[in-house]
Scaffold this motif. Structure first.
Motif, short mmCIF file in Angstrom:
data_model
loop_
_atom_site.label_atom_id
_atom_site.label_comp_id
_atom_site.label_asym_id
_atom_site.label_seq_id
_atom_site.Cartn_x
_atom_site.Cartn_y
_atom_site.Cartn_z
N THR A 180 -8.69 66.00 -43.81
CA THR A 180 -7.53 66.86 -44.09
C THR A 180 -7.90 68.32 -43.91
OG1 THR A 180 -7.97 67.15 -46.47
CG2 THR A 180 -6.81 65.14 -45.78
N PRO A 181 -6.91 69.20 -43.80
CA PRO A 181 -7.20 70.62 -43.54
C PRO A 181 -8.07 71.29 -44.61
CG PRO A 181 -4.90 70.15 -43.07
CD PRO A 181 -5.46 68.92 -43.70
N GLY A 182 -7.98 70.86 -45.87
CA GLY A 182 -8.71 71.53 -46.95
C GLY A 182 -10.07 70.97 -47.25
N GLY A 183 -10.46 69.86 -46.60
CA GLY A 183 -11.77 69.27 -46.86
C GLY A 183 -11.85 68.65 -48.25
N TRP A 184 -13.08 68.42 -48.69
CA TRP A 184 -13.31 67.82 -50.01
C TRP A 184 -13.33 68.91 -51.08
CZ3 TRP A 184 -12.71 62.92 -50.97
CH2 TRP A 184 -12.92 61.97 -49.95
N THR A 200 -3.93 68.69 -50.07
CA THR A 200 -2.67 68.55 -49.33
C THR A 200 -1.66 67.78 -50.18
OG1 THR A 200 -3.79 68.57 -47.19
CG2 THR A 200 -1.59 67.58 -47.27
N GLU A 201 -0.50 68.37 -50.41
CA GLU A 201 0.53 67.67 -51.18
C GLU A 201 1.07 66.50 -50.36
OE1 GLU A 201 4.78 68.40 -53.54
OE2 GLU A 201 3.83 70.06 -52.45
N PHE A 202 1.02 65.33 -50.98
CA PHE A 202 1.53 64.10 -50.37
C PHE A 202 2.83 63.79 -51.08
CE2 PHE A 202 0.59 59.39 -49.38
CZ PHE A 202 1.01 59.52 -48.07
N ALA A 203 3.93 64.29 -50.51
CA ALA A 203 5.19 64.37 -51.24
C ALA A 203 5.96 63.06 -51.22
CB ALA A 203 6.05 65.49 -50.64
N LEU A 204 6.70 62.83 -52.29
CA LEU A 204 7.67 61.75 -52.34
C LEU A 204 8.91 62.23 -51.59
CD1 LEU A 204 8.22 58.92 -53.65
CD2 LEU A 204 9.35 60.17 -55.52
N VAL A 205 9.21 61.61 -50.44
CA VAL A 205 10.32 62.08 -49.62
C VAL A 205 11.58 61.24 -49.80
CG1 VAL A 205 8.79 63.08 -47.89
CG2 VAL A 205 9.60 60.72 -47.60
N SER A 206 11.40 60.04 -50.30
CA SER A 206 12.52 59.18 -50.63
C SER A 206 11.98 58.14 -51.61
CB SER A 206 13.09 58.51 -49.37
OG SER A 206 14.33 57.90 -49.64
N ASN A 207 12.83 57.33 -52.20
CA ASN A 207 12.37 56.40 -53.23
C ASN A 207 11.26 55.49 -52.70
OD1 ASN A 207 14.23 57.53 -54.92
ND2 ASN A 207 15.72 55.87 -54.75
N GLY A 208 10.06 55.61 -53.28
CA GLY A 208 8.95 54.76 -52.90
C GLY A 208 8.22 55.15 -51.65
N ILE A 209 8.59 56.27 -51.02
CA ILE A 209 7.98 56.67 -49.75
C ILE A 209 7.30 58.03 -49.90
CG2 ILE A 209 8.35 57.17 -47.31
CD1 ILE A 209 10.84 55.41 -47.44
N TYR A 210 5.98 58.05 -49.67
CA TYR A 210 5.20 59.29 -49.68
C TYR A 210 4.86 59.65 -48.24
CZ TYR A 210 4.65 58.62 -54.71
OH TYR A 210 4.89 58.47 -56.05
N GLU A 211 4.96 60.95 -47.94
CA GLU A 211 4.79 61.33 -46.53
C GLU A 211 4.41 62.80 -46.42
OE1 GLU A 211 7.56 59.82 -43.19
OE2 GLU A 211 8.30 61.82 -43.71
N VAL A 212 3.63 63.11 -45.38
CA VAL A 212 3.32 64.51 -45.08
C VAL A 212 2.90 64.65 -43.62
CG1 VAL A 212 0.87 64.35 -45.77
CG2 VAL A 212 2.04 66.56 -45.84
N PRO A 213 3.39 65.65 -42.93
CA PRO A 213 2.83 66.00 -41.62
C PRO A 213 1.62 66.90 -41.83
CG PRO A 213 4.84 67.25 -42.03
CD PRO A 213 4.60 66.43 -43.24
N LEU A 214 0.50 66.58 -41.21
CA LEU A 214 -0.71 67.39 -41.38
C LEU A 214 -1.65 67.16 -40.20
CD1 LEU A 214 -3.22 65.81 -43.92
CD2 LEU A 214 -1.48 64.51 -42.70
N ASN A 242 -10.50 63.73 -36.46
CA ASN A 242 -11.08 62.47 -35.98
C ASN A 242 -12.42 62.18 -36.64
OD1 ASN A 242 -13.28 61.53 -33.67
ND2 ASN A 242 -11.48 60.22 -33.81
N GLY A 243 -12.58 60.92 -37.06
CA GLY A 243 -13.86 60.45 -37.58
C GLY A 243 -14.14 60.81 -39.02
N GLU A 244 -13.25 61.54 -39.65
CA GLU A 244 -13.48 62.02 -41.01
C GLU A 244 -12.74 61.16 -42.04
OE1 GLU A 244 -15.73 64.03 -41.69
OE2 GLU A 244 -16.10 65.16 -39.86
N THR A 245 -13.06 61.37 -43.31
CA THR A 245 -12.55 60.53 -44.40
C THR A 245 -11.65 61.30 -45.35
OG1 THR A 245 -14.49 60.97 -45.77
CG2 THR A 245 -14.58 59.05 -44.29
N PHE A 246 -10.87 60.54 -46.13
CA PHE A 246 -10.02 61.13 -47.17
C PHE A 246 -9.66 60.06 -48.18
CE2 PHE A 246 -6.92 59.39 -44.23
CZ PHE A 246 -5.90 58.92 -45.04
N ARG A 247 -9.06 60.49 -49.29
CA ARG A 247 -8.60 59.59 -50.32
C ARG A 247 -7.32 60.12 -50.94
NH1 ARG A 247 -13.08 59.47 -52.75
NH2 ARG A 247 -12.89 60.17 -54.90
#
Length: 373
Positions: free
Chosen positions: A273-277, A285-299, A303-308
């Motif tokens: 992600t853009p901010g790293g660990w 990065t805010e992973f927003a609730l965009v509709s009921n039960g759906i989390y989404e973000v454009p970011l 490549n090859g990196e990890t996140f949680r």
């Protein structure tokens, strides 16, 4: 007959006198010579700062303009985009003196309106317009000064449309998006209908529709779609209610987030992600609730990196507020995009294997799917 001739001569003489007087009055309104800006000189520069809005942005002096009348001369400072030949003018101030000071905040707004790039040195053209108090005089313009301005912030925008019930398709109560460092934000109630953004209040010709952003390479939340109407407006398809709407001109994203605060959101942290660990500042990065039960973000995903995925954010390091790794989702029956794999590191994080690019990450807890578009 003599009397008739005398009368004709008298009329002719009177007409001549009137013509001379008219011509003399016309000459009285004519300017003599020209005038020019004395200070500053072309090429001088200033860096404006939002913490000092009342500081001088520019202090101008100029030579006097000589009109043949003795009436008061009025001077108006005009600013326009560099090289535009003053096709679109902004008036910064008017005075009867030969000097004026324009405050930083006013100059900053004018520069941005003229197309200056925030936080980068940008040229604008400035001139002085002179008019005399005599009715019918033509304005005279000084030499043109090209001033180099480093502006801050950005221009706000507006939105109207049936998809924003408080605004509707009129300019009585438009939605105002506040701009800070090229990020425009607003909280509003959205309905399942259409709307459009505008750069100038009341001006339908300044609209920015769905295609404007899509063609400019923006990633847009899936609950905002092309209405495919005559104007290619935005259509909101999510659950009607209160949302935070954001246009990030730095990252080229248009996002919606449910609620008036981030209380409903989850968070992404990791080298992918853009901010790293890091939770420092706003690195997460805010992973927003965009509709009921759906989390989404454009970011932008690397490549090859990890996140949680993290469940909470207390404004500081929030490692202990709960998290969900790859194994959590796979173990709960989620179908996971092939570009996301188990990193098989100590925390069983997600590893992103797709190209480094602006992507749309979605976790749908209703259909139990995780996708990268």
């Amino acid at each position: 007959m003599k009397n008739i001739i005398k009368s004709i001569l008298a009329i002719a003489l009177m007409t001549g006198f009137v013509s001379c007087e008219d011509e003399q009055e016309l000459l009285l309104t004519n300017p003599e010579g020209s005038f020019s800006i004395t200070t500053p000189i072309t090429g001088e520069a200033i860096v404006l700062n939002e913490t000092t809005p009342t500081n001088p942005g520019i202090s101008l002096t100029w030579s006097p303009m000589d009109y043949t009348t003795q009436s008061v001369v009025t001077y108006t400072v005009e600013l326009a985009a560099n090289g535009s030949n003053f096709a679109s003018i902004q008036e910064l101030g008017t005075t009867t003196n030969q000097f004026i000071t324009i405050q930083s905040a006013q100059l900053n707004l004018a520069a941005l309106t003229a197309g200056a790039t925030p936080f980068a040195q940008s040229p604008v053209d400035i001139r002085i317009k002179a008019t005399s108090g005599t009715t019918g005089t033509q304005p005279v313009y000084s030499s043109t000064l090209t001033y180099l301005i480093t502006a801050y912030g950005c221009l706000g925008q507006y939105a109207v449309g049936a998809g924003i019930p408080s605004a509707g398709w009129n300019w009585n109560t438009p939605l105002s998006l506040i701009c800070d460092n090229k990020i425009l934000t607003v909280t509003a109630t959205l309905a399942n209908d259409t709307f459009r953004f505008f750069t100038t209040k009341g001006d339908w010709n300044t609209g920015r529709n769905y295609l404007y952003y899509a063609n400019a390479g923006y990633k847009i939340s899936s609950t905002l779609e092309n209405a495919n109407d005559g104007d290619k407006n935005f259509r909101f398809t999510g659950t009607p209610g209160a949302y935070r709407l954001k246009i990030n001109e730095n990252d080229k994203t248009v996002t919606v987030a449910q609620g008036t605060t981030a209380a409903n959101s989850q968070w992404l942290v990791g080298a992918a992600t853009p901010g790293g660990w890091s939770w420092s500042g706003s690195n997460e990065t805010e992973f927003a609730l965009v509709s009921n039960g759906i989390y989404e973000v454009p970011l932008k995903l690397n490549n090859g990196e990890t996140f949680r995925v993290f469940l909470g954010n207390n404004g500081g390091d929030s490692w202990g507020l709960g998290d969900r790794n790859y194994l959590y989702y796979s173990g709960n029956g989620y179908t996971i995009d092939s570009e996301l794999i188990n990193a098989n590191d100590g925390d069983k994080n997600f590893r992103y294997t797709g190209p480094t690019a602006l992507r749309l990450l979605t976790i749908n807890s209703v259909t139990k799917t995780i996708t990268v578009d």
